[in-house]
Design a protein around this motif. Structure first.
Motif: not given
Length: 336
Positions: A23-35, A56-59, A215-222
Motif C-alpha cells: 500500500v505504501a509503495r502504491l501511494r508513491s506511484l503515479n497512476f497516470n503514467r505507464y509502468p 535473459g528474463i522475460v516477465l 517481441k510477442v509479449v504485449m508492451p505494458f502488459s504488466i
C-alpha cells in the motif's frame, strides 16, 4: 466455511506487514503514467536473486501469458508437443493458435515416453512443453531424461521446461538453459510466493532468445501495481521459504495418511499437491463436497481413471481433509 484444496494455490495470503508495504509503495506511484515497459526493476531484482542475467528474463502477467507468447513465437504453422496428461493450457493454446498438437501419453508409472517423444522431435518442429515437476501427476522427471530431450530437440524446437512447482521439489533445471540456447525455464509467483491473484510469471532463457520472445509479449502488459507487489515479495523472500517448508511437512503427513487408508493409492509428489486413486472418484469427491471440502477431480484425464487431486492446505485444513477422507474410506471405498 468451505475448505478450498482444488487449485494448488498457497493457502496463505500475503502477510499483513507486506500488504502494508505494498500500500505504501502504491501511494508513491503515479497512476497516470505507464509502468516500466518490461518490468526493468523487477527483472533486476530477480536477476540478483537467481544469479541470472537480467536480459535473459522475460516477465508477464502470469505464466499463462508466456505460454501463449511461446506458442506464437515458435508454434504457429508448426507443432506444439507435450505429454498427456499435463497442464491444460498447452493444448488449449495450440488449438487457439492453429498449431498442430502432438501429445504422447505418459508411461503407466508416469515416466516419460522418451522414444515416442524423440520420434516427434526428429520429424517435426515447433514448441515442446514439459512441466517438471509434472502436473497433474506431481512426479519429477530426472535431469538425465530431460537433458536427453534437450539434445533431441536442439535443431528445430523451442523446449520449454515449466518449473511452476520447483520450490517444492528443490530442483533447478535452468542449468540446461545455459547449455542449450533453445531451452526456456518457465516460473511463476502464483505457487510458492502465494500471489495467484496478482498474476506474475517469468521465463529464464539466453539473452538472444529473450529479445525475440519479448517481441510477442504485449508492451505494458504488466501493471505498476503487479510490479510493486512482485518487488516487495522478492525483498522479503524469507516468508515464502517458511511457507514452502511447512507445505513439505504437511505434504508428508497427507501422503502417509492417504497411504494408510484401505483401497486408496496416493502417488509420490514433488509439488504442493497429491494425486491419489480411489475406487469411486465421483462418490469420494461428492462426499468431500458434502463436508465443505473442495478438491479436484482428475478421473476424466487419460491414464488417471479413479484419480483425485488434493492441494496441501493449512495444517487445520489438512486435518479436516484427513478426517473426512478417513470417514469416506470407511463408508464408501471399502464397500465398492
Amino acid at each position: 466455511q468451505t475448505i478450498k484444496l482444488d487449485q494448488n494455490e498457497s493457502p496463505y495470503d500475503l502477510p499483513d506487514r507486506l500488504k502494508e508495504e505494498v500500500v505504501a509503495r502504491l501511494r508513491s506511484l503515479n497512476f497516470n503514467r505507464y509502468p516500466e515497459i518490461n518490468g526493468h526493476t523487477l527483472r533486476k531484482k530477480l536477476a540478483a536473486q537467481l544469479g541470472w542475467p537480467a536480459d535473459g528474463i522475460v516477465l508477464s502477467g502470469g505464466s499463462n501469458i508466456l505460454i501463449q507468447a511461446l506458442v506464437m513465437a515458435a508454434g504457429i504453422g508448426r507443432s506444439v508437443l507435450s505429454v498427456k496428461p499435463t497442464f491444460s493450457v498447452y493444448p488449449l493454446q495450440a488449438g487457439l493458435q492453429g498449431a498442430k498438437l502432438l501429445e504422447c501419453a505418459l508411461n503407466e508409472d508416469f515416466s516419460l515416453p522418451l522414444d515416442e517423444l524423440k520420434t516427434h522431435l526428429a520429424n517435426e518442429q515447433g514448441v515442446f512443453f514439459l512441466a517438471n515437476p509434472a502436473a497433474p501427476t506431481g512426479n519429477l522427471f530426472t535431469l538425465e531424461d530431460v537433458e536427453e530431450l534437450a539434445r533431441a530437440s536442439a535443431d528445430n524446437w523451442l523446449f520449454v521446461i515449466d518449473e511452476a512447482y520447483c520450490q517444492f521439489s528443490g530442483t533447478d533445471f535452468s542449468q540446461l538453459v545455459k547449455r542449450y540456447p533453445h531451452v526456456v525455464c518457465l516460473r511463476t509467483f502464483s505457487k510458492a510466493f502465494g500471489l495467484g491473484g496478482v498474476r506474475l510469471g517469468y521465463a529464464l532463457m539466453q539473452a538472444g532468445l529473450a529479445e525475440q520472445i519479448q517481441k510477442v509479449v504485449m508492451p505494458f502488459s504488466i501493471s505498476a501495481l503487479q510490479l510493486a507487489v512482485g518487488e516487495i515479495v522478492l525483498e522479503h523472500g524469507d516468508y515464502a521459504e517458511a511457507r514452502v517448508q511447512e507445505a513439505l511437512a504437511e505434504r508428508s503427513k497427507l501422503f502417509a495418511h492417504l497411504q494408510s487408508l484401505p483401497d486408496l493409492t496416493p502417488f509420490e509428489s514433488a509439488t504442493n499437491f497429491i494425486l491419489f486413486r480411489v475406487p469411486d472418484a465421483e462418490a469420494f469427491y461428492n462426499g468431500l463436497l458434502e463436508r465443505d471440502i473442495v478438491i479436484r477431480r482428475q478421473d476424466h484425464l487419460p491414464g488417471l481413471e479413479g484419480c483425485l487431486r488434493v492441494s496441501v492446505g493449512k495444517p487445520e485444513e489438512n486435518e479436516a481433509f484427513m478426517r473426512a477422507s478417513k470417514e469416506l474410506s470407511q463408508t464408501l471405498v471399502s464397500h465398492v
